[in-house]
Design an enzyme around this catalytic site. Structure first.
Site, mmCIF file in Angstrom:
data_model
loop_
_atom_site.group_PDB
_atom_site.id
_atom_site.type_symbol
_atom_site.label_atom_id
_atom_site.label_comp_id
_atom_site.label_asym_id
_atom_site.label_seq_id
_atom_site.Cartn_x
_atom_site.Cartn_y
_atom_site.Cartn_z
ATOM 1 N N LYS A 1 -7.181 4.881 -11.557
ATOM 2 C CA LYS A 1 -8.037 3.800 -12.076
ATOM 3 C C LYS A 1 -8.924 3.277 -10.967
ATOM 4 O O LYS A 1 -8.615 3.414 -9.773
ATOM 5 C CB LYS A 1 -7.212 2.648 -12.683
ATOM 6 C CG LYS A 1 -6.292 1.894 -11.695
ATOM 7 C CD LYS A 1 -6.993 0.851 -10.843
ATOM 8 C CE LYS A 1 -6.071 0.265 -9.782
ATOM 9 N NZ LYS A 1 -6.750 -0.414 -8.684
ATOM 10 N N ASP B 1 -0.367 -2.924 -11.532
ATOM 11 C CA ASP B 1 -1.310 -2.055 -12.259
ATOM 12 C C ASP B 1 -0.651 -1.272 -13.395
ATOM 13 O O ASP B 1 -1.349 -0.621 -14.172
ATOM 14 C CB ASP B 1 -1.930 -1.030 -11.292
ATOM 15 C CG ASP B 1 -2.831 -1.695 -10.263
ATOM 16 O OD1 ASP B 1 -3.373 -2.778 -10.558
ATOM 17 O OD2 ASP B 1 -2.987 -1.128 -9.168
#
Ligand code: C5P
Length: 306
Positions: free
Chosen positions: A24, A150
Protein backbone atom coordinates in the site's frame (compact mmCIF):
# COMPACT_ATOMS: atom_id res chain seq x y z
CA UNK A 1 -30.66 -47.50 -5.29
CA UNK A 2 -30.40 -43.82 -6.26
CA UNK A 3 -27.02 -42.22 -5.57
CA UNK A 4 -27.14 -39.41 -3.05
CA UNK A 5 -25.22 -36.32 -4.19
CA UNK A 6 -22.25 -35.91 -1.90
CA UNK A 7 -20.40 -32.61 -1.46
CA UNK A 8 -16.85 -32.92 -2.73
CA UNK A 9 -14.54 -32.82 0.29
CA UNK A 10 -12.11 -30.51 -1.49
CA UNK A 11 -14.93 -27.96 -2.03
CA UNK A 12 -16.12 -28.03 1.56
CA UNK A 13 -12.76 -28.17 3.34
CA UNK A 14 -9.83 -26.93 1.26
CA UNK A 15 -6.35 -28.14 2.21
CA UNK A 16 -4.58 -25.06 0.89
CA UNK A 17 -5.59 -21.45 0.28
CA UNK A 18 -3.45 -18.80 -1.46
CA UNK A 19 -3.92 -15.05 -1.74
CA UNK A 20 -1.89 -12.08 -2.94
CA UNK A 21 -0.79 -9.62 -0.23
CA UNK A 22 -0.49 -6.22 -1.93
CA UNK A 23 1.68 -3.30 -0.89
CA UNK A 24 0.00 0.00 0.00
CA UNK A 25 0.85 3.64 -0.22
CA UNK A 26 -0.83 6.53 1.57
CA UNK A 27 -2.17 9.18 -0.81
CA UNK A 28 -2.70 11.39 2.25
CA UNK A 29 -1.23 10.89 5.71
CA UNK A 30 -1.99 13.50 8.39
CA UNK A 31 -0.91 13.03 12.01
CA UNK A 32 -3.76 14.54 14.02
CA UNK A 33 -2.94 13.92 17.67
CA UNK A 34 -0.90 11.90 20.13
CA UNK A 35 -2.91 9.47 22.24
CA UNK A 36 -2.13 8.96 25.94
CA UNK A 37 -0.45 5.60 25.32
CA UNK A 38 1.92 7.21 22.78
CA UNK A 39 0.10 6.07 19.64
CA UNK A 40 -0.95 8.69 17.10
CA UNK A 41 -4.36 9.40 15.60
CA UNK A 42 -4.19 9.65 11.83
CA UNK A 43 -6.26 10.68 8.87
CA UNK A 44 -5.09 8.74 5.87
CA UNK A 45 -6.04 7.51 2.40
CA UNK A 46 -4.77 3.99 1.68
CA UNK A 47 -4.24 2.80 -1.87
CA UNK A 48 -3.22 -0.80 -2.70
CA UNK A 49 -0.64 -1.60 -5.40
CA UNK A 50 -0.04 -4.48 -7.78
CA UNK A 51 3.39 -4.98 -6.13
CA UNK A 52 2.52 -7.91 -3.86
CA UNK A 53 3.77 -10.75 -1.68
CA UNK A 54 2.17 -14.15 -2.09
CA UNK A 55 0.76 -15.95 0.96
CA UNK A 56 -0.41 -19.56 1.03
CA UNK A 57 -1.65 -21.52 4.04
CA UNK A 58 -1.77 -25.30 3.99
CA UNK A 59 -2.70 -27.91 6.58
CA UNK A 60 0.48 -29.10 8.33
CA UNK A 61 1.51 -31.57 11.03
CA UNK A 62 1.58 -29.40 14.13
CA UNK A 63 2.23 -25.83 15.19
CA UNK A 64 2.84 -22.92 12.81
CA UNK A 65 5.70 -23.40 10.37
CA UNK A 66 6.92 -20.57 8.14
CA UNK A 67 8.45 -21.19 4.70
CA UNK A 68 10.00 -18.10 3.13
CA UNK A 69 10.96 -17.32 -0.45
CA UNK A 70 12.10 -14.11 -2.12
CA UNK A 71 15.30 -13.34 -0.21
CA UNK A 72 13.98 -10.31 1.71
CA UNK A 73 15.13 -10.37 5.35
CA UNK A 74 12.10 -10.02 7.61
CA UNK A 75 13.73 -10.97 10.94
CA UNK A 76 13.13 -13.99 13.20
CA UNK A 77 9.99 -16.12 12.49
CA UNK A 78 8.51 -15.66 15.99
CA UNK A 79 8.39 -11.88 15.42
CA UNK A 80 6.99 -12.26 11.92
CA UNK A 81 3.59 -10.63 11.67
CA UNK A 82 2.27 -13.44 9.45
CA UNK A 83 3.17 -16.02 12.13
CA UNK A 84 1.66 -13.83 14.85
CA UNK A 85 -1.51 -13.41 12.77
CA UNK A 86 -1.84 -17.20 12.48
CA UNK A 87 -1.33 -17.53 16.26
CA UNK A 88 -4.05 -14.95 16.96
CA UNK A 89 -6.43 -16.64 14.50
CA UNK A 90 -6.09 -20.05 16.20
CA UNK A 91 -6.38 -18.52 19.69
CA UNK A 92 -9.62 -16.86 18.55
CA UNK A 93 -11.16 -20.06 17.15
CA UNK A 94 -9.92 -22.08 20.16
CA UNK A 95 -7.95 -24.67 18.17
CA UNK A 96 -4.31 -25.74 18.21
CA UNK A 97 -2.65 -24.74 14.97
CA UNK A 98 -1.28 -27.34 12.54
CA UNK A 99 -0.41 -25.11 9.64
CA UNK A 100 2.31 -24.35 7.09
CA UNK A 101 2.62 -20.71 5.98
CA UNK A 102 4.31 -20.13 2.63
CA UNK A 103 5.38 -16.54 2.17
CA UNK A 104 6.92 -15.24 -1.05
CA UNK A 105 8.33 -11.78 -0.26
CA UNK A 106 8.55 -9.16 -2.97
CA UNK A 107 7.61 -6.02 -1.00
CA UNK A 108 10.69 -4.40 0.58
CA UNK A 109 10.61 -4.46 4.40
CA UNK A 110 10.62 -1.37 6.70
CA UNK A 111 9.81 0.75 3.63
CA UNK A 112 6.38 2.17 4.56
CA UNK A 113 4.66 -0.12 2.06
CA UNK A 114 2.74 -2.17 4.64
CA UNK A 115 4.29 -5.47 3.54
CA UNK A 116 4.27 -7.14 6.96
CA UNK A 117 0.75 -5.87 7.68
CA UNK A 118 -0.49 -7.08 4.31
CA UNK A 119 1.05 -10.54 4.91
CA UNK A 120 -0.72 -10.67 8.29
CA UNK A 121 -4.06 -9.68 6.74
CA UNK A 122 -3.60 -12.24 3.94
CA UNK A 123 -2.90 -14.95 6.54
CA UNK A 124 -6.10 -14.04 8.42
CA UNK A 125 -8.15 -14.10 5.19
CA UNK A 126 -6.57 -17.32 3.93
CA UNK A 127 -6.96 -19.13 7.28
CA UNK A 128 -10.57 -17.99 7.50
CA UNK A 129 -11.20 -19.41 4.02
CA UNK A 130 -9.43 -22.65 5.06
CA UNK A 131 -11.81 -22.86 8.04
CA UNK A 132 -15.05 -22.26 6.14
CA UNK A 133 -15.27 -18.51 6.86
CA UNK A 134 -15.65 -19.21 10.56
CA UNK A 135 -14.94 -15.66 11.76
CA UNK A 136 -17.05 -12.65 10.72
CA UNK A 137 -15.28 -9.69 9.11
CA UNK A 138 -15.67 -7.56 12.29
CA UNK A 139 -13.66 -10.12 14.27
CA UNK A 140 -10.97 -10.25 11.58
CA UNK A 141 -10.76 -6.43 11.66
CA UNK A 142 -10.38 -6.50 15.44
CA UNK A 143 -7.62 -9.14 15.25
CA UNK A 144 -6.09 -6.98 12.51
CA UNK A 145 -5.81 -3.79 14.54
CA UNK A 146 -4.29 -5.75 17.45
CA UNK A 147 -1.54 -6.88 15.04
CA UNK A 148 -0.74 -3.49 13.47
CA UNK A 149 -2.14 -0.16 12.33
CA UNK A 150 -2.17 -0.98 8.60
CA UNK A 151 -3.69 -4.46 8.89
CA UNK A 152 -7.43 -3.49 8.90
CA UNK A 153 -7.07 -1.71 5.54
CA UNK A 154 -5.93 -4.94 3.91
CA UNK A 155 -9.04 -6.64 5.33
CA UNK A 156 -11.56 -4.01 4.25
CA UNK A 157 -12.07 -5.44 0.77
CA UNK A 158 -11.42 -2.25 -1.19
CA UNK A 159 -8.08 -1.19 -2.73
CA UNK A 160 -8.85 2.44 -1.77
CA UNK A 161 -10.04 3.61 1.64
CA UNK A 162 -10.11 6.65 3.87
CA UNK A 163 -9.08 5.81 7.42
CA UNK A 164 -8.85 7.43 10.84
CA UNK A 165 -7.66 6.52 14.30
CA UNK A 166 -4.59 4.30 14.06
CA UNK A 167 -6.05 3.06 10.79
CA UNK A 168 -8.85 0.90 12.20
CA UNK A 169 -11.73 3.23 11.34
CA UNK A 170 -12.25 2.81 7.63
CA UNK A 171 -14.43 4.04 4.83
CA UNK A 172 -13.88 1.91 1.70
CA UNK A 173 -13.99 4.06 -1.44
CA UNK A 174 -14.79 3.22 -5.07
CA UNK A 175 -11.42 2.52 -6.74
CA UNK A 176 -9.97 5.12 -9.08
CA UNK A 177 -8.92 4.18 -12.63
CA UNK A 178 -5.59 2.29 -12.47
CA UNK A 179 -2.48 4.45 -12.77
CA UNK A 180 1.19 3.65 -13.28
CA UNK A 181 3.18 3.77 -10.07
CA UNK A 182 6.87 4.04 -9.33
CA UNK A 183 8.14 2.97 -5.92
CA UNK A 184 11.71 3.93 -5.07
CA UNK A 185 13.82 2.90 -2.08
CA UNK A 186 17.02 4.61 -0.90
CA UNK A 187 18.55 1.41 0.52
CA UNK A 188 18.24 2.73 4.07
CA UNK A 189 15.37 1.64 6.36
CA UNK A 190 13.23 3.95 8.51
CA UNK A 191 11.53 2.56 11.62
CA UNK A 192 7.90 3.66 12.02
CA UNK A 193 8.34 4.18 15.77
CA UNK A 194 11.37 6.46 15.15
CA UNK A 195 9.49 8.46 12.52
CA UNK A 196 6.57 9.10 14.92
CA UNK A 197 9.03 10.00 17.72
CA UNK A 198 10.73 12.55 15.47
CA UNK A 199 7.42 14.13 14.40
CA UNK A 200 6.44 14.36 18.10
CA UNK A 201 9.79 16.02 18.93
CA UNK A 202 9.44 18.45 16.01
CA UNK A 203 5.96 19.49 17.07
CA UNK A 204 6.99 19.82 20.72
CA UNK A 205 3.89 17.89 21.84
CA UNK A 206 1.49 20.42 20.39
CA UNK A 207 -1.25 19.09 18.16
CA UNK A 208 -3.54 22.06 17.57
CA UNK A 209 -6.71 20.99 15.74
CA UNK A 210 -6.34 21.81 12.06
CA UNK A 211 -9.64 22.38 10.29
CA UNK A 212 -10.04 20.20 7.24
CA UNK A 213 -12.93 19.19 5.05
CA UNK A 214 -12.90 16.18 2.75
CA UNK A 215 -16.03 16.03 0.68
CA UNK A 216 -16.73 12.79 -1.21
CA UNK A 217 -15.91 14.42 -4.57
CA UNK A 218 -12.38 15.06 -3.25
CA UNK A 219 -11.70 11.33 -3.42
CA UNK A 220 -13.48 10.58 -6.70
CA UNK A 221 -10.80 11.51 -9.23
CA UNK A 222 -7.00 11.49 -9.39
CA UNK A 223 -6.98 15.29 -9.92
CA UNK A 224 -8.97 15.81 -6.74
CA UNK A 225 -6.86 13.34 -4.74
CA UNK A 226 -3.70 15.12 -5.94
CA UNK A 227 -4.98 18.30 -4.27
CA UNK A 228 -5.22 16.44 -0.91
CA UNK A 229 -1.94 14.57 -1.25
CA UNK A 230 0.37 15.24 1.70
CA UNK A 231 2.49 13.23 4.11
CA UNK A 232 3.25 14.71 7.55
CA UNK A 233 6.34 12.51 7.88
CA UNK A 234 8.06 14.17 4.94
CA UNK A 235 10.04 16.86 6.86
CA UNK A 236 11.51 14.47 9.45
CA UNK A 237 12.18 11.53 7.13
CA UNK A 238 13.77 13.62 4.36
CA UNK A 239 15.91 15.29 7.06
CA UNK A 240 17.09 11.84 8.23
CA UNK A 241 17.61 10.47 4.67
CA UNK A 242 18.51 13.54 2.53
CA UNK A 243 18.58 11.67 -0.81
CA UNK A 244 14.79 11.38 -0.49
CA UNK A 245 14.48 15.15 -0.95
CA UNK A 246 16.28 14.98 -4.32
CA UNK A 247 14.35 11.88 -5.28
CA UNK A 248 10.97 13.51 -4.53
CA UNK A 249 12.01 16.60 -6.51
CA UNK A 250 13.11 14.39 -9.44
CA UNK A 251 9.86 12.43 -9.31
CA UNK A 252 7.79 15.66 -9.34
CA UNK A 253 9.89 17.24 -12.11
CA UNK A 254 9.52 14.14 -14.26
CA UNK A 255 5.73 14.34 -14.35
CA UNK A 256 4.41 12.53 -11.27
CA UNK A 257 0.85 13.67 -10.49
CA UNK A 258 1.49 12.73 -6.87
CA UNK A 259 4.93 12.13 -5.33
CA UNK A 260 5.10 11.35 -1.62
CA UNK A 261 6.79 9.24 1.00
CA UNK A 262 5.16 5.82 1.39
CA UNK A 263 3.80 5.74 4.97
CA UNK A 264 6.63 6.67 7.32
CA UNK A 265 9.26 5.86 4.65
CA UNK A 266 11.85 5.06 3.73
CA UNK A 267 10.48 4.40 0.26
CA UNK A 268 8.64 6.95 -1.79
CA UNK A 269 6.19 6.63 -4.64
CA UNK A 270 4.92 8.53 -7.66
CA UNK A 271 1.60 8.21 -9.49
CA UNK A 272 1.90 8.79 -13.26
CA UNK A 273 -0.61 9.21 -16.08
CA UNK A 274 1.22 6.78 -18.36
CA UNK A 275 3.86 4.08 -18.37
CA UNK A 276 6.34 6.01 -20.55
CA UNK A 277 6.56 8.95 -18.13
CA UNK A 278 6.79 6.53 -15.19
CA UNK A 279 9.60 4.54 -16.83
CA UNK A 280 11.56 7.72 -17.63
CA UNK A 281 11.26 8.73 -13.96
CA UNK A 282 12.40 5.24 -12.90
CA UNK A 283 15.60 5.65 -14.94
CA UNK A 284 16.29 9.03 -13.32
CA UNK A 285 15.78 7.67 -9.81
CA UNK A 286 18.02 4.68 -10.53
CA UNK A 287 20.69 7.18 -11.67
CA UNK A 288 20.32 8.85 -8.26
CA UNK A 289 21.16 5.48 -6.68
CA UNK A 290 17.64 4.45 -5.67
CA UNK A 291 16.18 1.00 -6.26
CA UNK A 292 12.96 1.25 -8.31
CA UNK A 293 9.86 -0.94 -8.65
CA UNK A 294 7.24 -0.44 -11.37
CA UNK A 295 3.63 -1.17 -10.39
CA UNK A 296 0.02 -0.10 -10.89
CA UNK A 297 -2.68 0.99 -8.48
CA UNK A 298 -5.09 -1.90 -7.89
CA UNK A 299 -8.67 -1.83 -9.15
CA UNK A 300 -9.77 -4.65 -6.83
CA UNK A 301 -8.45 -6.78 -3.98
CA UNK A 302 -7.67 -10.41 -4.84
CA UNK A 303 -9.87 -13.02 -3.17
CA UNK A 304 -8.39 -16.12 -1.50
CA UNK A 305 -8.06 -19.02 -3.97
CA UNK A 306 -8.74 -22.58 -2.82
O1 C5P B 1 1.38 -0.43 14.14
P1 C5P B 1 2.83 -0.58 13.89
O2 C5P B 1 3.39 -1.83 14.49
O3 C5P B 1 3.21 -0.38 12.47
O4 C5P B 1 3.52 0.64 14.69
C1 C5P B 1 4.90 0.70 15.01
C2 C5P B 1 5.13 1.83 16.02
O5 C5P B 1 4.82 3.10 15.42
C3 C5P B 1 4.26 1.76 17.24
O6 C5P B 1 4.84 0.96 18.23
C4 C5P B 1 4.19 3.24 17.68
O7 C5P B 1 5.36 3.59 18.36
C5 C5P B 1 4.20 3.97 16.37
N1 C5P B 1 2.85 4.31 15.89
C6 C5P B 1 2.21 5.43 16.39
N2 C5P B 1 0.95 5.76 15.95
C7 C5P B 1 0.34 5.01 15.00
C8 C5P B 1 0.98 3.87 14.46
C9 C5P B 1 2.24 3.54 14.93
O8 C5P B 1 2.76 6.14 17.24
N3 C5P B 1 -0.87 5.36 14.57
Amino acid sequence: MAMQPRPLRSDAVPDRVAVAAPAKVNLRLCILAREEGGYHALETVFCALSLADEVAVARGDRGIRLWMEGGIDVGPPEQNLAVRAAGRFYAEIGESPAIDLHLTKRIPAAAGLGGGSSDAAAVLRALNALHGDLLPRETLLQLGIELGADVPFFLCGSPLALAWGRGERLMPLPPLPPRSVLVAHPGEAMSTADAFREVAALRGGSYEPRASLIDPAALASWDAVAALAVNDFEPVVTHRIPILRDALAAMRASGARIALLAGSGSSLFGIFDDITTRDAAATQLEELGMRAWRAETLAEMAVPQR
